[in-house]
Design a protein around this motif. Structure first.
Motif, short mmCIF file in Angstrom:
data_model
loop_
_atom_site.label_atom_id
_atom_site.label_comp_id
_atom_site.label_asym_id
_atom_site.label_seq_id
_atom_site.Cartn_x
_atom_site.Cartn_y
_atom_site.Cartn_z
N ARG A 38 -34.16 15.89 41.87
CA ARG A 38 -34.55 16.71 40.71
C ARG A 38 -33.39 17.57 40.21
NH1 ARG A 38 -39.87 17.59 39.63
NH2 ARG A 38 -38.99 18.42 37.71
N PRO A 39 -32.36 16.91 39.70
CA PRO A 39 -31.22 17.70 39.19
C PRO A 39 -31.64 18.64 38.06
CG PRO A 39 -30.71 15.34 39.28
CD PRO A 39 -32.16 15.46 39.54
N ASP A 40 -32.75 18.31 37.40
CA ASP A 40 -33.18 19.16 36.29
C ASP A 40 -33.65 20.55 36.75
OD1 ASP A 40 -35.28 17.66 37.50
OD2 ASP A 40 -36.63 18.15 35.84
N THR A 41 -33.81 20.73 38.05
CA THR A 41 -34.23 22.05 38.54
C THR A 41 -33.06 22.84 39.12
OG1 THR A 41 -34.73 21.28 40.78
CG2 THR A 41 -36.50 21.10 39.16
N ILE A 42 -31.84 22.37 38.92
CA ILE A 42 -30.71 22.92 39.67
C ILE A 42 -30.41 24.39 39.31
CG2 ILE A 42 -28.84 22.18 38.13
CD1 ILE A 42 -27.51 21.21 40.94
N LYS A 46 -28.98 13.62 31.74
CA LYS A 46 -27.94 14.47 31.14
C LYS A 46 -27.23 15.30 32.21
CE LYS A 46 -28.40 13.68 26.60
NZ LYS A 46 -29.77 13.60 26.15
N ILE A 47 -28.01 15.83 33.13
CA ILE A 47 -27.42 16.62 34.22
C ILE A 47 -26.53 15.73 35.08
CG2 ILE A 47 -27.94 17.84 36.37
CD1 ILE A 47 -28.89 19.64 34.37
N ASN A 48 -27.02 14.51 35.37
CA ASN A 48 -26.23 13.58 36.17
C ASN A 48 -24.89 13.27 35.49
OD1 ASN A 48 -28.30 13.49 38.01
ND2 ASN A 48 -29.01 11.45 37.46
N ASP A 49 -24.97 13.00 34.19
CA ASP A 49 -23.75 12.71 33.43
C ASP A 49 -22.78 13.88 33.52
OD1 ASP A 49 -24.72 10.28 32.69
OD2 ASP A 49 -25.45 10.92 30.73
#
Length: 822
Positions: free
Chosen positions: A248-252, A401-404
């Motif tokens: 869950r990179p979106d919660t970073i 998007k976060i991964n990129d």
RNA sequence: GCCGGAGUGGUGGAAUGGUAGACACCAGGGACUUAAAAUCCCUUGAGCCUUCCUGGCUCGUGCCGGUUCGAGUCCGGCCUCCGGCACCA
């Protein structure tokens, strides 16, 4: 009435089959092939109802395929290395080899007496040097490819069996075999790198339509693939990277603390001050004393603060670094980023230790979350908030998007993780295949050269387990010359888990006596893959993953041609005792089929088991089912053989319906319907309905009403053929009584006469408004108009339709008419 | 908690969306028998009506809804049982 003397019949036909080598497979198939395999067995000395059910399913299938004209490979063997055999031997004060080989003799004799169509010339015994030589050879191949390796790590230890266990052998924190609580130990052990095959083991499941969905699901979950991002957090003081895995990179931006597993080596590199070091070490000690079950308990969470901080590379924030029991050392990097607002475990932990909770995901544009109101984490996807430049991004798009971004800034990378761990295969026990590795002070780990295989399991004085391999105490075994430099060296003292032996036995059957190779590819290829593999569901995440792994590895090194070992898998249902519990020796509720076979006959016992329930269902075994089937066989089916009239006939021909009387025509059609039903039922292993179909036909058969001698004999012979896969001795005896010279299993499986599967007249159900009101008999394939006219003429129907308007007619040809009125 | 699978007579169990309960067991009745066993035949989802016609009606496949001319079967929501996974970030 013809008397059914099963003892005589059984011994006669078993002898004849032996003489004619009926069950002998050709070295290579020349016709269409069928490889019928049942899981080989640990030689306990007796078979119980569960084995019996498994074996007769395989036998009936093999015999059916034989009659379908195929070359059938139907072998059997013994999974004779391993803990169960060793434990049984110890209990009886016998040497494992002595106990094992004595039992194989007994078990083999028991099985032979069942008349099951195994090709005994291909028998495989996994504890024989000529077999385990090749188990060791495969080990060496894996070693040479870097897929067998030794490492130190925290492993499952069974204090009762005094050996390590693979993950697959730990059930609910207990030893699969003896139910003892498993402990954690840090030991150096041998592993097979099955994780290298994780993707293929998952992806190729999609190429197996013949495998049950539940097994495939279990394997997918066991392998547990998940894709996410590995992010490098920074340890504030040392500047060292602390990579973590997240899905869950979106919660970073919601990270408010970090947590490390107690066993993780990361802790040693943190440079803790004395006060915190002591706290952390005490905590670790305490945690290690906890049982696996306590540790795995969802809910309660605890940990200690390390006094150190980590930096979130996305926003530069400093967060506390904790050690927490709920973080697993063996998964991911052994450390996690904790987002209490969006992960339930982190939420519990943060609440307990008063760590801040920061919301960074809102369910949608309109719905917002308030920390003060939250009773649990919000774990679904949503809209990113409080996340700097990423605010407003949603769900999977946000993740991408976060991964990129992470990859472009080199602070993280996309990563796939698996729950599957490498397969721990070394055991500190005597009764197994020795690991063919020599430890040389100069050359390191050196595989035993092929010319020196097998590494023979030595005779030992004492094989009682004592926490290290009994082989370690045999100097003449341990001390060897290094095959590399010729210097003094030592053998590896451990033996292999028996699941290694069982991962390739199905290949050896194709060439069981080969002493130059595990098998000859030319002999094996034509038989592979296994067409039907029957066994219990208990092996879903153990053996059935391991043997797929071996197959793939052997394919990679060019020894087999298929990616998958078995195209069809069938899980048979368990056989339980009268109270519905599993049969086991410790429960003392084992029902042996041996006694039943002696008193009622082999075929009767088979039929009883077949008739009681469909094969995939669990059965609570009760002898009550024998009553019905026994009456049928003794009083009705077997006496059919007394009705033969010695007609000359061709079994491959069909009768012309016009030549037959009404009764004959009727019974001939019923015969063909039965052929179709029984064939379909056997194809899907539904033997209970196959038996029912034969019972129904027999009830309608009446020799006196049949004038044609040819038809009479034809019917009886066909029915015998249909019964043959299920009751082989009985069938061959009756076949013989019918004047046939060859075994019934050399005859061709009946094909039904497509012109004679339907009656001229059909009964059509008549419904009014969907409710059954009458039934009319009318010529087959009558037009809808004719059927409607006949229906409206019916007295009962008239009472429902008179004075009403028919607004709709639904006609299912030859079956049903539904009239909708008003 | 998540993922599978299953719930049908007193019992084991049958039913490609088309007559629910095939085939058996058990139980009851009958025939044969001095008697019993064995064997054979009949009845057997529940309720009601009619009564000797071997009819008719209603209800009935875990529960509640839906789709359909028609649902054990398909869809949605529950309940129960079984199996698997279970702090996998």
């Amino acid at each position: 009435m013809l008397k059914y003397s099963f003892k005589e019949i059984e011994s006669r036909w078993q002898k004849i089959w032996d003489e004619q080598q009926l069950h002998r497979s050709p070295e290579k198939p020349t016709k269409e092939k069928y490889y019928m395999l049942v899981m080989f067995a640990y030689p306990s000395g007796d078979i119980h109802m569960g084995h019996f059910r498994n074996y007769i399913l395989g036998d009936a299938t093999a015999r059916y395929q034989m009659m379908k004209g195929k070359d059938v490979l139907h072998p059997f063997g013994w999974d004779s290395f391993g803990l169960p055999a060793e434990r049984a031997a110890i209990q009886r004060g016998l040497r494992p080899a002595e106990w094992t080989y004595r039992n194989i003799e007994v078990s083999r004799e028991t099985l032979k007496k069942t008349g099951i169509s195994y090709d005994w010339s291909r028998e495989v015994i996994s504890s024989n040097p000529d077999y385990y030589k090749w188990t060791q050879w495969i080990f060496v191949q894996l070693f040479n490819k870097g897929l067998a390796y030794r490492k130190k790590g925290w492993v499952n230890w069974c204090p009762e069996d005094k050996t390590v266990l693979a993950n697959e052998q730990v059930v609910d924190g207990r030893c699969e075999r003896c139910d003892t609580r498993v402990e954690k130990k840090e030991l150096t052990q041998w592993y097979f790198k099955i994780t290298d095959y994780a993707d293929r083991l998952i992806d190729d499941l999609d190429t197996l339509p013949g495998w049950p969905e539940n097994v495939k699901t279990m394997q997918r979950e066991w392998i547990g693939r998940s894709t996410g991002l590995e992010v490098d957090f920074i340890i504030k003081e040392t500047g060292e990277k602390l990579p973590i895995f997240t899905t869950r990179p979106d919660t970073i931006y919601g990270v408010t603390f970090m947590a490390i597993a107690p066993e993780s080596p990361i802790i040693d590199r943190l440079n803790l001050d004395d006060e915190h070091r002591k706290k952390v070490e005490d905590y670790k000690k305490e945690v290690l004393l906890r049982s696996e079950i306590e540790r795995a308990a969802v809910g309660e969470k605890d940990g200690v603060f390390t006094g150190k901080y980590a930096i979130n590379p996305f926003n530069g924030e400093e967060v506390q670094l904790w050690v927490a029991d709920y973080v697993l050392a063996g998964y991911g990097t052994g450390a996690v980023m904790a987002v209490p607002a969006h992960d339930s475990r982190d939420f519990l932990f943060a609440k307990k230790y008063d760590i801040p909770i920061k919301v960074v995901i809102h369910p949608d544009e309109k719905t917002t979350l308030d920390v003060a109101d939250m009773e649990d984490a919000y774990t679904d996807y949503g809209v990113m908030v409080n996340s700097g430049q990423f605010d407003g991004l949603v769900g999977h798009d946000a993740v991408e998007k976060i991964n990129d971004y992470a990859e472009s800034k080199d602070i993280g990378r996309r990563k796939v993780n698996y729950k599957l761990r490498d397969w721990l295969i070394s055991r500190q026990r005597y009764w197994g295949a020795p690991i063919p590795i020599i430890h040389c002070p100069k050359c390191g780990q050196v595989p035993v050269p092929e010319r020196d295989l097998p590494v023979l399991l030595p005779e030992v004085e004492n094989y009682i387990p004592k926490c290290r391999s009994p082989l370690a105490d045999v100097p003449e075994y341990m001390n060897v010359k290094c095959p590399g430099c010729g210097g003094e060296a030592q053998r590896d003292p451990d033996t292999m888990d028996t699941f290694v032996c069982s991962s390739w036995y199905y290949l050896r059957y194709a060439d069981p006596t080969n002493d130059r190779a595990p098998f000859d590819k030319d002999k094996l290829d034509p038989w592979m893959p296994i067409d039907k593999y029957i066994g219990g569901i208990t092996h879903a995440t153990g053996h059935l993953i391991y043997f797929r792994f071996f197959q793939k590895f052997l394919k990679d090194i060019g020894w087999v041609k298929d990616d998958e070992p078995a195209s069809e898998l069938f899980n048979l249902g368990m056989v339980c005792g009268e109270n519905g519990e599993v049969m086991s020796k410790s429960r003392g509720n084992v029902v042996s089929p041996t006694e039943l076979m002696k008193t009622r006959g082999i075929d009767m016992t088979r039929l009883g088991m077949f008739f009681t329930s469909p094969a995939e269902k669990e059965v609570i075994w009760s002898e009550d089912v024998m009553v019905g089937i026994e009456k049928f066989i003794k009083n009705r089916f077997f006496p059919l053989a007394a009705n033969f009239r010695g007609a000359k006939l061709d079994l491959k021909s069909y009768f012309k319906l016009g030549d037959l009387t009404d009764f004959e025509k009727n019974i001939y059609i019923r015969l063909n319907q039965t052929i179709k039903r029984v064939t379909d039922d056997i194809e899907r292993l539904q033997f209970n309905t196959a038996v029912s179909a034969l019972m129904e036909l027999e009830h309608e058969y009446n020799s006196e009403s049949i004038q044609s001698d040819a038809l009479n004999d034809y019917i009886i012979l066909k029915v015998i053929q249909l019964m043959a896969p299920m009751a082989p001795h009985l069938a061959d005896e009756m076949w013989h009584l019918g004047g046939q010279r060859q075994s019934v299993f050399r005859s061709e499986w009946p094909e039904y006469d497509t012109d004679a599967v339907h009656f001229d007249a059909v009964k059509i159900a008549i419904q009014v408004n969907g409710r059954l009101r009458s039934e009319i008999e009318i010529a087959r394939d009558s037009s809808e108009d004719d059927v409607v006219a006949a229906a409206l003429d019916d007295v009962k129907i008239r009472s429902y339709t008179e004075g009403k308007e028919i607004i709709k007619k639904i006609y299912i040809p030859n079956r049903l008419l539904n009239l909708v009125v008003e």
